[in-house]
Design an enzyme around this catalytic site. Structure first.
Site, PDB file in Angstrom:
ATOM      1  N   ASP A   1      -8.745 -15.031  -3.714  1.00 59.49           N
ATOM      2  CA  ASP A   1      -8.821 -15.801  -4.961  1.00 59.49           C
ATOM      3  C   ASP A   1      -8.872 -17.288  -4.612  1.00 59.49           C
ATOM      4  O   ASP A   1      -9.015 -17.667  -3.438  1.00 59.49           O
ATOM      5  CB  ASP A   1      -7.676 -15.420  -5.923  1.00 59.49           C
ATOM      6  CG  ASP A   1      -6.308 -15.921  -5.480  1.00 59.49           C
ATOM      7  OD1 ASP A   1      -6.208 -16.547  -4.401  1.00 59.49           O
ATOM      8  OD2 ASP A   1      -5.329 -15.696  -6.213  1.00 59.49           O
TER       9      ASP A   1
ATOM     10  N   CYS B   1      -4.550 -14.083  -1.132  1.00 62.49           N
ATOM     11  CA  CYS B   1      -4.297 -14.926  -2.311  1.00 62.49           C
ATOM     12  C   CYS B   1      -3.216 -15.929  -1.907  1.00 62.49           C
ATOM     13  O   CYS B   1      -2.989 -16.134  -0.709  1.00 62.49           O
ATOM     14  CB  CYS B   1      -3.931 -14.088  -3.547  1.00 62.49           C
ATOM     15  SG  CYS B   1      -2.443 -13.108  -3.448  1.00 62.49           S
TER      16      CYS B   1
ATOM     17  N   THR C   1       0.157 -15.926  -2.256  1.00 61.78           N
ATOM     18  CA  THR C   1       1.280 -15.260  -1.578  1.00 61.78           C
ATOM     19  C   THR C   1       0.864 -13.970  -0.885  1.00 61.78           C
ATOM     20  O   THR C   1       1.611 -13.457  -0.049  1.00 61.78           O
ATOM     21  CB  THR C   1       2.350 -14.866  -2.616  1.00 61.78           C
ATOM     22  OG1 THR C   1       1.721 -13.998  -3.582  1.00 61.78           O
ATOM     23  CG2 THR C   1       2.930 -16.086  -3.304  1.00 61.78           C
TER      24      THR C   1
ATOM     25  N   HIS D   1       2.303   3.100  11.928  1.00 61.45           N
ATOM     26  CA  HIS D   1       3.151   3.987  11.116  1.00 61.45           C
ATOM     27  C   HIS D   1       2.535   4.359   9.778  1.00 61.45           C
ATOM     28  O   HIS D   1       2.722   5.466   9.298  1.00 61.45           O
ATOM     29  CB  HIS D   1       4.512   3.324  10.843  1.00 61.45           C
ATOM     30  CG  HIS D   1       5.341   3.158  12.066  1.00 61.45           C
ATOM     31  ND1 HIS D   1       6.722   3.112  12.031  1.00 61.45           N
ATOM     32  CD2 HIS D   1       5.008   3.012  13.370  1.00 61.45           C
ATOM     33  CE1 HIS D   1       7.195   2.949  13.262  1.00 61.45           C
ATOM     34  NE2 HIS D   1       6.168   2.876  14.089  1.00 61.45           N
TER      35      HIS D   1
ATOM     36  N   HIS E   1       4.602  10.666  11.345  1.00 59.58           N
ATOM     37  CA  HIS E   1       3.917   9.729  10.450  1.00 59.58           C
ATOM     38  C   HIS E   1       2.944  10.445   9.514  1.00 59.58           C
ATOM     39  O   HIS E   1       2.794  10.071   8.354  1.00 59.58           O
ATOM     40  CB  HIS E   1       3.167   8.672  11.262  1.00 59.58           C
ATOM     41  CG  HIS E   1       4.082   7.860  12.129  1.00 59.58           C
ATOM     42  ND1 HIS E   1       5.196   7.225  11.643  1.00 59.58           N
ATOM     43  CD2 HIS E   1       4.053   7.595  13.461  1.00 59.58           C
ATOM     44  CE1 HIS E   1       5.820   6.603  12.633  1.00 59.58           C
ATOM     45  NE2 HIS E   1       5.148   6.810  13.745  1.00 59.58           N
TER      46      HIS E   1
HETATM   47  C1  RB5 Z   1      -2.429 -18.156  -7.885  1.00 62.31           C
HETATM   48  O1  RB5 Z   1      -1.810 -19.275  -8.398  1.00 62.31           O
HETATM   49  C2  RB5 Z   1      -1.403 -17.179  -7.345  1.00 62.31           C
HETATM   50  O2  RB5 Z   1      -0.586 -16.701  -8.350  1.00 62.31           O
HETATM   51  C3  RB5 Z   1      -2.078 -16.023  -6.626  1.00 62.31           C
HETATM   52  O3  RB5 Z   1      -2.905 -16.520  -5.641  1.00 62.31           O
HETATM   53  C4  RB5 Z   1      -1.141 -15.058  -5.933  1.00 62.31           C
HETATM   54  O4  RB5 Z   1      -0.241 -15.713  -5.114  1.00 62.31           O
HETATM   55  C5  RB5 Z   1      -0.526 -14.038  -6.781  1.00 62.31           C
HETATM   56  O5  RB5 Z   1       0.188 -13.148  -6.323  1.00 62.31           O
END
Ligand code: RB5
Length: 152
Positions: free
Chosen positions: A8, A65, A67, A98, A134
């Site tokens: 993203d 993304c 996080t 695993h 596994h």
């Molecule tokens: C975008 O601001 C952020 O929320 C997205 O990239 C991500 O981290 C969501 O989990």
């Protein structure tokens, strides 16, 4: 190996580091975007990457993304996808051995490009540790998926 990759707006800069890195390792990369600062929704990029893994157009997928968490949640809603959020080398190796993960998620706001490249290399090059232990656990995961999937 064929690798599908998507990100993203909070992950595309790291994607732009990972794509040439994968190519330098000899992999064929299918980049589904995004490529801009403009705010987009991570499921819109998780789905095409996971579809390519599920239909065989890609061997593995990578999602980025801010996080890595949103991408992980979205990807793991798709039956047949086992997506791991990884920010360290130990987990990169362990989740292939695993869990036989077929999609890797990372957060651009969490780790730097050097660590991300190492993670990608380890994750791509590590084989699943075939064996009763596994495989039994993965069978149970598949049963859960089947139990919670509505077949039309
Ligand atoms: C975008 O601001 C952020 O929320 C997205 O990239 C991500 O981290 C969501 O989990």
């Amino acid at each position: 190996m064929k690798i599908a990759i998507g990100a993203d707006h909070a992950g595309y800069r790291l994607k732009d580091v990972i794509v040439p890195y994968l190519e330098s390792l000899g992999h064929e990369v299918k980049d589904v975007g995004c490529n801009c600062e403009q705010s987009v929704d991570y499921p819109d990029y998780a789905v095409p990457v996971c579809d390519m893994v599920l239909n065989g157009q890609a061997d593995k997928g990578i999602l980025i993304c801010g996080t890595g968490i949103g991408m992980t949640i979205a990807a793991n809603k798709m039956p047949g996808i086992r997506c791991a959020l990884v920010h360290d080398m130990f987990s990169a190796k362990a989740t292939r051995e695993h869990n036989d993960t077929n999609v890797l998620a990372m957060g651009e706001r969490v780790i730097g490009p050097g660590v991300a490249q190492e993670i990608v290399k380890i994750w791509i090059e590590t084989e699943f540790s075939h064996g009763e232990r596994h495989e039994n656990r993965l069978k149970k995961v598949k049963l859960l998926e089947e139990k919670n999937t509505i077949h039309p």
